[in-house]
Design an enzyme around this catalytic site. Structure first.
Site, PDB file in Angstrom:
ATOM      1  N   CYS A 334      19.353  -0.386  11.497  1.00  0.00           N
ATOM      2  CA  CYS A 334      19.008   0.639  10.857  1.00  0.00           C
ATOM      3  C   CYS A 334      18.767   2.384  11.669  1.00  0.00           C
ATOM      4  O   CYS A 334      19.651   2.962  12.061  1.00  0.00           O
ATOM      5  CB  CYS A 334      18.796   0.383   9.816  1.00  0.00           C
ATOM      6  SG  CYS A 334      17.648  -0.526   8.661  1.00  0.00           S
ATOM      7  N   ARG A 363      14.090 -11.801  15.170  1.00  0.00           N
ATOM      8  CA  ARG A 363      12.285 -11.425  14.604  1.00  0.00           C
ATOM      9  C   ARG A 363      11.991 -13.109  14.945  1.00  0.00           C
ATOM     10  O   ARG A 363      12.307 -14.266  15.303  1.00  0.00           O
ATOM     11  CB  ARG A 363      13.488 -12.079  13.500  1.00  0.00           C
ATOM     12  CG  ARG A 363      13.632 -10.491  12.671  1.00  0.00           C
ATOM     13  CD  ARG A 363      14.015 -10.725  11.509  1.00  0.00           C
ATOM     14  NE  ARG A 363      15.059  -9.602  10.972  1.00  0.00           N
ATOM     15  CZ  ARG A 363      15.293  -8.688   9.710  1.00  0.00           C
ATOM     16  NH1 ARG A 363      15.163 -10.114   8.924  1.00  0.00           N
ATOM     17  NH2 ARG A 363      16.217  -7.949   9.363  1.00  0.00           N
ATOM     18  N   GLN A 381      23.920  -9.765  12.075  1.00  0.00           N
ATOM     19  CA  GLN A 381      23.858  -9.180  10.729  1.00  0.00           C
ATOM     20  C   GLN A 381      25.018  -8.438  10.675  1.00  0.00           C
ATOM     21  O   GLN A 381      25.248  -8.584  11.502  1.00  0.00           O
ATOM     22  CB  GLN A 381      22.873  -8.831  10.733  1.00  0.00           C
ATOM     23  CG  GLN A 381      21.362  -8.953  10.252  1.00  0.00           C
ATOM     24  CD  GLN A 381      19.730  -7.800   9.947  1.00  0.00           C
ATOM     25  OE1 GLN A 381      20.219  -7.251  10.159  1.00  0.00           O
ATOM     26  NE2 GLN A 381      19.602  -7.778   8.432  1.00  0.00           N
ATOM     27  N   ASP A 383      26.336  -6.089   8.735  1.00  0.00           N
ATOM     28  CA  ASP A 383      25.152  -4.892   8.599  1.00  0.00           C
ATOM     29  C   ASP A 383      26.490  -3.703   8.018  1.00  0.00           C
ATOM     30  O   ASP A 383      27.239  -3.651   8.748  1.00  0.00           O
ATOM     31  CB  ASP A 383      24.239  -4.401   9.397  1.00  0.00           C
ATOM     32  CG  ASP A 383      22.734  -4.150   9.579  1.00  0.00           C
ATOM     33  OD1 ASP A 383      23.022  -3.878   7.571  1.00  0.00           O
ATOM     34  OD2 ASP A 383      21.610  -3.782   9.617  1.00  0.00           O
ATOM     35  N   LYS A 465      16.690  -3.760  -4.762  1.00  0.00           N
ATOM     36  CA  LYS A 465      17.811  -4.432  -4.266  1.00  0.00           C
ATOM     37  C   LYS A 465      18.271  -5.518  -5.056  1.00  0.00           C
ATOM     38  O   LYS A 465      17.674  -5.784  -5.544  1.00  0.00           O
ATOM     39  CB  LYS A 465      17.171  -5.245  -2.975  1.00  0.00           C
ATOM     40  CG  LYS A 465      15.826  -6.120  -3.126  1.00  0.00           C
ATOM     41  CD  LYS A 465      15.771  -6.860  -1.584  1.00  0.00           C
ATOM     42  CE  LYS A 465      14.855  -7.997  -2.207  1.00  0.00           C
ATOM     43  NZ  LYS A 465      14.067  -8.337  -0.848  1.00  0.00           N
ATOM     44  N   HIS A 511      21.376   0.368   2.131  1.00  0.00           N
ATOM     45  CA  HIS A 511      21.812  -1.137   3.503  1.00  0.00           C
ATOM     46  C   HIS A 511      23.062  -1.778   3.310  1.00  0.00           C
ATOM     47  O   HIS A 511      22.658  -2.584   1.651  1.00  0.00           O
ATOM     48  CB  HIS A 511      20.943  -2.248   4.025  1.00  0.00           C
ATOM     49  CG  HIS A 511      19.693  -0.903   4.503  1.00  0.00           C
ATOM     50  ND1 HIS A 511      19.353  -0.251   6.084  1.00  0.00           N
ATOM     51  CD2 HIS A 511      18.683  -0.049   4.056  1.00  0.00           C
ATOM     52  CE1 HIS A 511      18.193   0.474   5.577  1.00  0.00           C
ATOM     53  NE2 HIS A 511      18.266   0.943   4.793  1.00  0.00           N
TER      54      HIS A 511
END
Length: 641
Positions: A334, A363, A381, A383, A465, A511
């Site tokens: 992001c 990560r 991802q 994304d 979410k 997202h």
RNA sequence: GCUGCUGUAGCUCAGUGGUAGAGCGCGUCCUUGGUAAGGACGAGGUCAUGGGUUCAAAUCCCAUCAGCAGCUCCA
């Protein structure tokens, strides 16, 4: 006279105070033999429970699912007794049933090892064969506390138990007792001495809290009989054969190395699957109105202070310093995406603005969390960020769900479950915006008629979410897609757009990821298909098998034509017999095997054998190619020609 | 990260305080065979890494690394 109303509508009269077992005996001696427990007015009870007054009675037998669960729970008690008899120092904590079995948490300094399972099972068999009754002993809370004085675990269980009357269950020749709500099988022999197995032992924190003591959790499985147990163990073995880590090695798709724990190496065949997924992903996203961007994998540390990641997530991030400037390797895409947004002034006319990125993120997951491709330290991802106005949220969520459903269906995923997570205690943003956003998510799910589970208070601090989960070969659930509303980032990064009234406003940010992590998705795909990938995802789509050296030339001709039409094809010119070539092609899970010999060469034909089938059919080369190409283009899940 | 287990040839795995094993795969040769594995020979291993015990360690002990099962975590 007490009256028992049975599920079939019949009413039986029995003496007041007679037990459920008496009732079962009255219905039929055969029933009594298989009866385990009962429901009186929907309350689960032992067979020895007296019946008073007029009640509804359902007798639970070994054949019922509930009966099997009671067998498993009783088996847990018996395992507990066996363990206590072998290790007198063992302190019992908690022993519930789980899918397919049960476990018992035990506090014991000496480790219980797999080689001890035989001794535990032997002792359990003795207890079962002793055929002693399970007796229920009731007492007041105070009496129970006095009885268990000094046992922190059982006192804790007592404190958590509801009601004033607590019960213990006693069985076995030594009078083993354990605090338990019940019910249990009436006698130990109702458990098949050949129908259970001690499966594994692992650590588990008391109360599931990592700050508490680690206990030993011994897992067992129990079934109605020897055959059911054998079937279960067989299913388990079969499921393990679908494990993507195993198939990844066998099919030469990817590897892991000590030099990079949690970093997947994709081999040429793995890349073919990967690229097929991405090509499709791009196609779908173009059709759904997405733009694609690419942002750097590391960015100045200051950006991560601004985004809040440095405060909340730095233990999980990778850093590198060059010329005294520290860069953080991105754990999310992001912030980079927001810099792209901020490169221009935006108008409400551009909204909804859908910007996707196949972003490589890192990560630092704790070592015990890694799991093949499905939990890694570096992943991609799929994304996307959607910038829109509040009244566009619901329509955008619906659009994302449409896209997700289309993609999942293409991959043959029907069996996923959906969770909606709502406002947690620690959150930012007004109650009003949370309510609007949560309603938008709920409204979209309901508009799509999807079943979902609500996880109250489980949302991210920055917004509610929706998550989409799917299970692997051993029924472990993994998150794939996610749709998250974010009230934090647009403020932190001071995002704006110019609205109709010429004032600057803050956009809503959504997202979303559909596949989640491409690595994880590939792992799940492999397990979903057990390695038998549909044609369009298969890393090797066609293998040409010449019968002998004499037809190698024709085989190469066929190969060239297949390749020219865009199919991944290989020719097997080893000097093995055709039977061996077929066996190997099956092992490699190649969708189509084309056997070619003098006959086929003469007719420009191929003898096709489809993976996992014994049948063969001869087609003209042209016909085979046109069918295969169209199946490939259509992303067909079916190989039949 | 925690508890327990595991680490021997490219893969799957036997094995033992005293000279390193099998099957598959790989290479060469023979075989040219019509639908789920033809034959012979051969190459290939500091037994994860680092310490320790011992006349002697791949084997026993400790640490580290990696993997497996589960727990906890996944902003």
């Amino acid at each position: 006279m007490a009256k028992a109303k049975l599920p079939d509508g019949n009413i039986l009269e029995i003496t007041d105070g007679a037990t459920v077992a008496d009732l079962a005996g009255q219905i039929g001696p055969g029933l009594l033999r298989v009866s385990i427990a009962a429901k009186i007015n929907d309350q689960l009870v032992d067979l020895s429970t007296p019946i008073t007054g007029d009640v509804d009675v359902v007798i639970i037998t070994t054949k019922d699912e509930l009966g099997l669960e009671i067998v498993r729970h009783s088996c847990a008690h018996i395992m507990a007794e066996a363990i206590c008899s072998i290790w007198p120092a063992a302190k019992l904590v908690y022993g519930p049933t789980v899918t397919d079995g049960f476990y018992y948490d035990i506090d014991l300094d000496e480790p219980i090892r797999p080689e001890d399972f035989g001794a535990i099972e032997k002792k359990m068999k003795e207890i079962i064969k002793g055929d002693t009754p399970f007796e229920r002993i009731e007492m007041t809370r105070g009496e129970a506390e006095a009885k268990m004085a000094g046992d922190v675990y059982k006192l804790d269980n007592i404190a958590n138990a509801k009601g004033d009357v607590l019960s213990f269950y006693r069985h076995g020749s030594d009078g083993f007792e354990d605090l338990c709500r019940g019910p249990h099988v009436p006698r130990t022999k109702l458990i098949d001495a050949k129908g259970f197995k001690v499966m594994s032992v692992a650590g588990a924190y008391w109360h599931g809290d990592a700050s508490q003591k680690m206990l030993q959790r011994v897992y067992g499985t129990a079934w109605r009989d020897k055959k059911e147990l054998a079937d279960y163990l067989f299913r388990l073995e079969e499921a393990k054969k679908r494990d993507h880590r195993l198939l990844g090695k066998q099919m030469d798709l990817f590897s892991f190395h000590e030099e990079g724990p949690g970093f997947a190496f994709l081999h040429p065949k793995g890349m073919k699957v990967w690229n097929a997924v991405i090509d499709y992903w791009r196609d779908v996203h173009r059709r759904y109105g997405y733009e694609e961007i690419k942002t750097p994998i590391m960015l100045n540390e200051s950006l991560w202070h601004k985004s809040g990641h440095w405060d909340n997530y730095k233990e999980n991030m990778y850093f590198t310093t060059v010329d005294e400037v520290t860069y953080a390797v991105k754990p999310m895409n992001c912030p980079g995406g927001l810099l792209v947004y901020k490169s221009n002034k935006h108008s409400y006319r551009e909204f909804p603005m859908r910007v996707a990125e196949l972003g490589l993120v890192h990560r630092y997951e704790a070592s015990g969390q890694m799991h093949g491709l499905v939990r890694v330290r570096q992943f991609t991802q799929d994304d996307a960020h959607i910038f829109c106005m509040p009244d566009q949220i619901e329509a955008e969520i619906v659009g994302v769900i449409d896209l997700l459903q289309e993609m999942y269906k293409t991959f043959g995923f029907e069996d996923y479950h959906v969770e909606l997570s709502t406002k947690p205690d620690k959150h930012i943003g007004s109650d009003e915006i949370w309510e609007t956003a949560t309603n938008a998510l709920r409204g979209a799910l309901e508009h799509k008629g999807m079943d979902y589970q609500i996880n109250e208070g489980d949302g991210a601090f920055y917004g509610p979410k929706i998550d989409f989960h799917i299970s692997d070969c051993l029924n472990r659930s993994w998150q794939l897609g996610t749709i998250q509303l974010d009230f934090s980032m647009p403020q932190r990064f001071e995002l704006t757009y110019v609205d109709q009234d010429n004032t600057e406003k803050t956009p809503v940010m959504i997202h979303r990821a559909i596949l989640g992590s491409l690595e994880r998705f590939m792992g799940i795909l492999i397990e979903h298909f057990g390695g038998n990938m549909p044609l369009w995802l298969a890393p090797e789509q066609v293998r040409v098998l010449p019968i002998s050296e004499k037809t190698n030339d024709y085989a190469y001709d066929v190969l060239a034509k297949l390749k020219k039409c865009g199919l991944y094809a290989v020719v097997d010119t080893s000097d093995d017999k055709v039977g061996a070539k077929i066996a190997r092609a099956h092992a490699d899970k190649v969708p189509y095997m084309l056997v070619v010999g003098p006959k086929e060469a003469q007719e420009t034909a191929v003898n096709v054998r489809i993976r996992q089938s014994q049948e063969t059919q001869t087609l003209s080369l042209e016909e085979f190619i046109s069918t295969a190409v169209s199946k490939n283009d259509d992303k067909s899940l079916d190989l039949s020609l």
